[in-house]
Motif scaffolding. Structure first.
Motif, short mmCIF file in Angstrom:
data_model
loop_
_atom_site.label_atom_id
_atom_site.label_comp_id
_atom_site.label_asym_id
_atom_site.label_seq_id
_atom_site.Cartn_x
_atom_site.Cartn_y
_atom_site.Cartn_z
N TRP A 1 42.67 38.40 43.55
CA TRP A 1 42.87 39.69 44.21
C TRP A 1 41.54 40.34 44.58
O TRP A 1 41.49 41.24 45.41
N TYR A 2 40.45 39.86 43.96
CA TYR A 2 39.10 40.35 44.29
C TYR A 2 38.10 39.39 43.67
O TYR A 2 38.43 38.59 42.78
N ASP A 3 36.87 39.45 44.13
CA ASP A 3 35.80 38.63 43.56
C ASP A 3 35.34 39.24 42.24
O ASP A 3 35.38 40.46 42.05
N ILE A 4 34.91 38.38 41.33
CA ILE A 4 34.30 38.82 40.08
C ILE A 4 32.83 38.44 40.17
O ILE A 4 32.48 37.25 40.21
N VAL A 5 31.97 39.44 40.21
CA VAL A 5 30.57 39.21 40.53
C VAL A 5 29.66 39.13 39.30
O VAL A 5 28.49 38.80 39.41
N GLY A 6 30.18 39.42 38.10
CA GLY A 6 29.37 39.37 36.89
C GLY A 6 30.22 39.55 35.66
O GLY A 6 31.45 39.66 35.74
N MET A 7 29.58 39.59 34.52
CA MET A 7 30.30 39.67 33.25
C MET A 7 30.47 41.09 32.74
O MET A 7 31.29 41.34 31.85
N ASP A 8 29.68 42.03 33.24
CA ASP A 8 29.73 43.42 32.77
C ASP A 8 30.98 44.09 33.34
O ASP A 8 31.11 44.24 34.56
N PHE A 9 31.88 44.50 32.47
CA PHE A 9 33.15 45.09 32.93
C PHE A 9 32.94 46.43 33.63
O PHE A 9 33.85 46.90 34.31
N ARG A 10 31.78 47.03 33.50
CA ARG A 10 31.53 48.29 34.19
C ARG A 10 31.27 48.07 35.67
O ARG A 10 31.39 49.02 36.46
N SER A 11 30.96 46.83 36.08
CA SER A 11 30.61 46.60 37.48
C SER A 11 31.01 45.21 37.97
O SER A 11 30.58 44.78 39.03
N ARG A 12 31.89 44.51 37.24
CA ARG A 12 32.16 43.11 37.58
C ARG A 12 33.08 42.95 38.79
O ARG A 12 33.06 41.93 39.46
N ALA A 13 33.92 43.94 39.03
CA ALA A 13 34.91 43.81 40.11
C ALA A 13 34.31 44.18 41.46
O ALA A 13 33.64 45.21 41.59
N ASP A 14 34.55 43.33 42.45
CA ASP A 14 34.20 43.66 43.84
C ASP A 14 35.19 44.70 44.33
O ASP A 14 36.34 44.39 44.64
N MET A 15 34.76 45.96 44.39
CA MET A 15 35.69 47.04 44.68
C MET A 15 36.21 47.01 46.11
O MET A 15 37.31 47.48 46.38
N ASP A 16 35.45 46.43 47.04
CA ASP A 16 35.99 46.27 48.40
C ASP A 16 37.20 45.33 48.36
O ASP A 16 38.20 45.56 49.04
N GLY A 17 37.09 44.27 47.57
CA GLY A 17 38.22 43.36 47.41
C GLY A 17 39.39 44.02 46.72
O GLY A 17 40.56 43.80 47.09
N VAL A 18 39.11 44.84 45.71
CA VAL A 18 40.19 45.58 45.02
C VAL A 18 40.92 46.46 46.02
O VAL A 18 42.15 46.47 46.08
N ARG A 19 40.16 47.21 46.81
CA ARG A 19 40.78 48.12 47.77
C ARG A 19 41.59 47.37 48.83
O ARG A 19 42.66 47.84 49.27
N ALA A 20 41.10 46.20 49.26
CA ALA A 20 41.86 45.40 50.21
C ALA A 20 43.19 44.94 49.60
O ALA A 20 44.22 44.92 50.28
N SER A 21 43.17 44.59 48.31
CA SER A 21 44.40 44.17 47.65
C SER A 21 45.35 45.35 47.44
O SER A 21 46.57 45.19 47.51
N VAL A 22 44.80 46.53 47.20
CA VAL A 22 45.63 47.73 47.13
C VAL A 22 46.35 47.94 48.46
O VAL A 22 47.54 48.27 48.51
N ALA A 23 45.64 47.73 49.57
CA ALA A 23 46.27 47.87 50.89
C ALA A 23 47.39 46.85 51.09
O ALA A 23 48.45 47.17 51.64
#
Length: 219
Positions: A68-90
């Motif tokens: 549903w989105y890219d995972i760019v790192g291991m830190d849960f504070r910033s690991r999610a690609d939020m553009d991808g999250v928002r596209a999946s929300v759409a």
């Protein structure tokens, strides 16, 4: 429109559950849960299990898989690609609109998600203004929980949130922090913890059935 796997538990369903799978899975992943979850006497339900797009996943060396989105790192504070999250929300919004077009009242639609799928539905809930029956968030977390905010007109939907105490993918403290963040933002979160890893268990399915029973009978 996302491709989906669908199951209906009876003729002319008046309730829908849109269920997003986890990373690397597809819409077939949770279809077998339907007969385990559904109880006699429930109204007819339509389960909608969409397939996430195939995309390269950074932490998996860029190997393409359904996510549903890219995972760019291991830190849960910033690991999610939020553009991808928002596209999946759409994409999720489009599926909800289709259910409404098919005759399901907005307040009879549940959003469910496991792992990545749960992160998408929790993000969606913070800005969702249409009615919803509830949110089901399994073995998941709220991306960028520290910075998350909820718009004033966002829907007041109950949340069933469950997690494994031995989850090696999304550690329990991350999920607990997310539940606390959601509560601080005004959501009604029912929290469950089980002695399991990154999975679902029979006790969890039973508790979810109890939670659904209350809402289906009230609706």
């Amino acid at each position: 429109m996302l491709e989906t796997v669908e199951q209906e538990t009876g003729a002319s369903p008046q309730w829908s559950i849109i269920w997003l799978h986890g990373l690397g899975a597809d819409g077939h992943d949770f279809a077998p849960i339907v007969p385990e979850l559904v109880r006699p006497g429930w109204p007819a339900l339509r389960f909608v299990f969409p397939h996430a797009p195939v995309r390269p996943i950074t932490i998996n060396n860029g190997v393409p898989m359904r996510g549903w989105y890219d995972i760019v790192g291991m830190d849960f504070r910033s690991r999610a690609d939020m553009d991808g999250v928002r596209a999946s929300v759409a994409g999720l919004e489009a599926l909800v609109a289709r259910e409404i077009e098919r005759g399901i009242a907005a307040e009879h639609i549940f959003l469910a998600g496991f792992s990545q799928g749960g992160a998408v539905i929790l993000t969606a809930a913070l800005a969702w203004t249409a009615p919803l029956a509830g949110l089901i968030a399994l073995s998941t977390y709220l991306p960028e929980a520290e910075a998350a905010h909820r718009i004033e007109a966002a829907v007041q939907a109950p949340v069933f949130m469950a997690h494994g105490a031995q989850d090696p993918v999304i550690p329990l403290p991350v999920a607990e922090h997310s539940a606390d963040a959601l509560r601080s933002l005004g959501l009604d979160v029912e929290w469950h913890r089980y002695p399991m890893a990154h999975q679902v268990c029979a006790e969890e399915i039973h508790a979810l059935g109890d939670w659904l029973q209350l809402r289906l009978s009230a609706g």
